[in-house]
Design a protein around this motif. Structure first.
Motif, PDB file in Angstrom:
ATOM      1  N   LEU A   5       0.822  -1.203   0.000  1.00 49.77           N
ATOM      2  CA  LEU A   5       0.000   0.000   0.000  1.00 49.77           C
ATOM      3  C   LEU A   5       0.859   1.258   0.000  1.00 49.77           C
ATOM      4  CD1 LEU A   5      -2.831  -1.082   2.462  1.00 49.77           C
ATOM      5  CD2 LEU A   5      -3.077  -0.528   0.045  1.00 49.77           C
ATOM      6  N   HIS A  13      -0.268   8.285   2.888  1.00 54.57           N
ATOM      7  CA  HIS A  13      -1.554   7.674   2.547  1.00 54.57           C
ATOM      8  C   HIS A  13      -1.527   6.157   2.585  1.00 54.57           C
ATOM      9  CE1 HIS A  13      -2.205  11.766   0.639  1.00 54.57           C
ATOM     10  NE2 HIS A  13      -3.066  11.656   1.632  1.00 54.57           N
ATOM     11  N   LEU A  17      -4.096   4.184   4.946  1.00 52.72           N
ATOM     12  CA  LEU A  17      -5.023   3.221   4.364  1.00 52.72           C
ATOM     13  C   LEU A  17      -4.851   1.840   4.985  1.00 52.72           C
ATOM     14  CD1 LEU A  17      -7.189   3.409   2.266  1.00 52.72           C
ATOM     15  CD2 LEU A  17      -5.578   2.600   0.541  1.00 52.72           C
ATOM     16  N   TYR A  18      -3.586   1.477   5.186  1.00 57.29           N
ATOM     17  CA  TYR A  18      -3.324   0.183   5.794  1.00 57.29           C
ATOM     18  C   TYR A  18      -3.944   0.115   7.189  1.00 57.29           C
ATOM     19  CZ  TYR A  18      -1.068  -3.558   8.285  1.00 57.29           C
ATOM     20  OH  TYR A  18      -0.858  -4.662   9.041  1.00 57.29           O
ATOM     21  N   LEU A  21      -7.798  -0.084   7.057  1.00 60.10           N
ATOM     22  CA  LEU A  21      -8.287  -1.411   6.657  1.00 60.10           C
ATOM     23  C   LEU A  21      -8.037  -2.430   7.758  1.00 60.10           C
ATOM     24  CD1 LEU A  21      -7.259  -1.559   2.890  1.00 60.10           C
ATOM     25  CD2 LEU A  21      -9.548  -1.293   3.868  1.00 60.10           C
ATOM     26  N   THR A 192      -3.635  14.126   5.904  1.00 60.35           N
ATOM     27  CA  THR A 192      -4.610  13.351   6.685  1.00 60.35           C
ATOM     28  C   THR A 192      -5.659  14.280   7.280  1.00 60.35           C
ATOM     29  OG1 THR A 192      -3.408  13.518   8.759  1.00 60.35           O
ATOM     30  CG2 THR A 192      -2.849  11.674   7.297  1.00 60.35           C
ATOM     31  N   LEU A 200     -12.906   8.866   3.202  1.00 60.56           N
ATOM     32  CA  LEU A 200     -12.285   7.560   3.016  1.00 60.56           C
ATOM     33  C   LEU A 200     -12.963   6.519   3.906  1.00 60.56           C
ATOM     34  CD1 LEU A 200      -9.937   6.473   1.359  1.00 60.56           C
ATOM     35  CD2 LEU A 200      -8.443   6.839   3.333  1.00 60.56           C
ATOM     36  N   ILE A 204     -15.285   3.086   3.165  1.00 59.74           N
ATOM     37  CA  ILE A 204     -15.103   1.726   3.697  1.00 59.74           C
ATOM     38  C   ILE A 204     -16.413   1.202   4.302  1.00 59.74           C
ATOM     39  CG2 ILE A 204     -13.870   0.311   5.393  1.00 59.74           C
ATOM     40  CD1 ILE A 204     -11.459   2.158   5.018  1.00 59.74           C
TER      41      ILE A 204
END
Ligand code: ATP
Ligand code: MG
Lengths: 235, 272
Positions: A5, A13, A17-18, A21, A192, A200, A204
């Motif tokens: 990622l 980012h 993102l990691y 998730l 961020t 974001l 999800i």
């Protein structure tokens, strides 16, 4: 996964993102616990609610009324903050969140299932009684298998409410998508900002909930078309 | 009373076959006894002081205007409705709130409903084996053999693996009769079994009921099929406003009704 990622999206980012998730898995676990726990408890309550027993009926009506009219946030405060303070002990946010969400979803699911059970015509009960079947065998062999087809769509639909409900658990220190997202949104790191992180996160949540909504809609439509001719396998 | 003397009255084109009365014997043995039976729905007094004795082998037709309590009366006999006063004794077992007695009576008494009440999620065969397996505890194979035997009898064995929704109304009602017979009842209750059927299907259901009567089954039928009453019943009971107003053997009942209410009712249903 993390490195991948970062490679694709760069810093920060990729890392954000990691982490988001990664935290999403806890949202999923909590949702499943609430769904299964609430489902089992809800089924039991629905059963007592329709059983021919005056007191069982009264108690379950009170239960449903109580937990349907208490905000989920109140339940979380009570189990996560109130009870620990009262007894001077620590309660793992996992337990507190699981209990709150189970109570919350059981109150709604029992209503969904009661509705489905009561939608089965009285003639089905009478036909079974006349053959000598008592309450529980009739419920299990005749009424519940038919009620399942009615309850399936709203049950799957309610799962969306549970997933969204888990987002409140951050308030008692439960680490999930919401917690991590908020942390990043508040962090003084360029890239961020809240207007990046929150959409974001919304995306999800959306990708968790939307397939369920679609599936529920699909079930509902299928129910409508097979109502008259219903070769559903016997449970 | 000896049934075979009665000449068949062909007032109704629906009954067009000769009836074998050799097995239709009314015995002295009491099958059902109601004494001073009363029932209320809330404050509404729906059955008033009903006294009735049904002997084994009797074929009774109950008729009367809508709302007179016919359904309620026969539903009390297998405790689908609870009576509040008086006694109901079925095959020597008194109906009380005792579940054991209720189970016992229900295992002796079969019932056929106006709307069939088949289980739509089960095949015809499964409809017929459900209660024998779960109530009588028969092995599945034996239950299926019994079911096929009775499905043959109602002349639809080829539908065994279909679902109720795939059958016509008349076929569904015959399945309902077979399903009931699979429990080997000694008494059969019928609550307007043909009223929900199209005219062309009434005959096949009545035919099935006639065959049952020919085998000596004790039957209580709420029905407006007067041809059936004349051909098969040994007694017709007329109810009005929760009471048994008049009862007689069919020929007398139809030709020589006693009460004004019976006359009015008969002129309404036969007169057009
Ligand atoms: N569960 C119930 N609660 C209250 N009243 C009822 C109930 N069932 C029946 N009744 C009333 O009791 C009376 C007798 O009903 P019942 O169904 O026995 O009549 P019936 O003679 O079978 O009439 P029909 O020919 O229309 O079937 C009616 O006035 C009906 O409205
Ligand atoms: Mg009726």
């Amino acid at each position: 996964m993390r490195d991948l990622l970062v490679e694709i999206f760069g810093r920060p980012h990729g890392i954000v993102l990691y982490q988001l998730l990664d935290a999403t898995q806890f949202t999923i676990y909590l949702s499943l616990i609430a769904f299964v726990g609430g489902g089992i408890l809800g089924a039991f309550i629905a059963l007592v609610r329709i059983a021919p027993n005056k007191w069982g009926k009264r108690i379950t009506i009170a239960y449903i009324w109580l937990f349907q009219s208490t905000p989920l946030l109140m339940l979380l405060f009570l189990t996560g903050l109130g009870v620990p303070r009262l007894f001077g002990m620590n309660i793992d946010p996992w337990y507190a969140a699981s209990i709150s969400l189970t109570l919350y979803s059981s109150a709604y699911m029992s209503d969904v299932w009661r509705g489905a059970l009561e939608a089965i015509p009285r003639g089905q009960w009478e036909g079974a009684s006349a053959l000598g079947l008592r309450f529980l065998p009739t419920l299990r062999l005749v009424v519940a298998p038919q009620a399942v087809t009615i309850a399936l769509a709203p049950t799957v639909g309610f799962m969306v409410q549970i997933i969204k409900g888990t987002s409140l658990a951050y308030i008692i220190g439960f680490t999930d998508l919401m917690t991590i997202g908020k942390r990043w949104a508040n962090a003084p790191v360029a890239g961020t900002e809240p207007y990046i992180i929150f959409p974001l996160m919304a995306l999800i949540y959306f990708s968790l909930c939307f397939p369920l909504s679609l599936y529920s809609r699909h079930l509902e439509r299928r129910m409508g078309t097979v109502k008259t001719l219903r070769p559903v396998a016997a449970a | 009373m000896e049934r075979s003397e009665l000449t068949l009255m062909q007032t109704d084109p629906v009954i067009e076959r000769a009836i074998d009365t050799s097995q239709m014997k009314v015995t002295d043995e009491v099958a059902i006894q109601l004494t001073g039976m009363n029932k209320w729905f809330g404050t509404f007094h729906v059955l008033r002081d009903v006294n009735m004795t049904v002997n084994r082998g009797e074929r009774i037709v109950i008729c009367g205007p809508s709302g007179s309590g016919k359904s309620t009366l026969i539903r009390c006999i297998n405790r689908l409705e609870e009576h509040q006063a008086g006694k109901i004794i079925v095959d020597g077992t008194e109906l009380t709130s005792d579940l054991k007695n209720i189970d016992k009576v229900r295992s002796e008494v079969g019932m056929v409903f106006q709307h069939f009440n088949l289980f739509p999620h089960l095949t015809i065969l499964e409809n017929c084996t459900l209660a024998p397996i779960w109530v009588r505890k028969l092995p599945k194979k034996e239950a299926e053999e019994t079911a096929m035997h009775f499905l043959h009898k109602v002349r639809i064995p080829e539908q065994a693996h279909k679902y109720p929704g795939q059958l016509s109304g008349g076929q569904q009602q015959r399945v309902a009769i077979a399903r009931s017979l699979c429990m080997r009842p000694r008494i059969m209750l019928f609550d307007e079994p043909t009223s929900a059927l199209d005219p062309e299907m009434i005959k096949e259901v009545l035919d099935t009921m006639i065959s049952l009567a020919e085998e000596g089954m004790t039957m209580l039928c709420v029905t407006h099929e007067m041809g059936f009453a004349q051909a098969v019943a040994n007694r017709v009971i007329f109810m009005d406003q929760g009471q048994i107003v008049e009862q007689n053997e069919p020929r007398e009942f139809f030709n020589n009704p006693q009460s004004e209410r019976t006359k009015l009712f008969l002129s309404q249903i036969l007169g057009h």
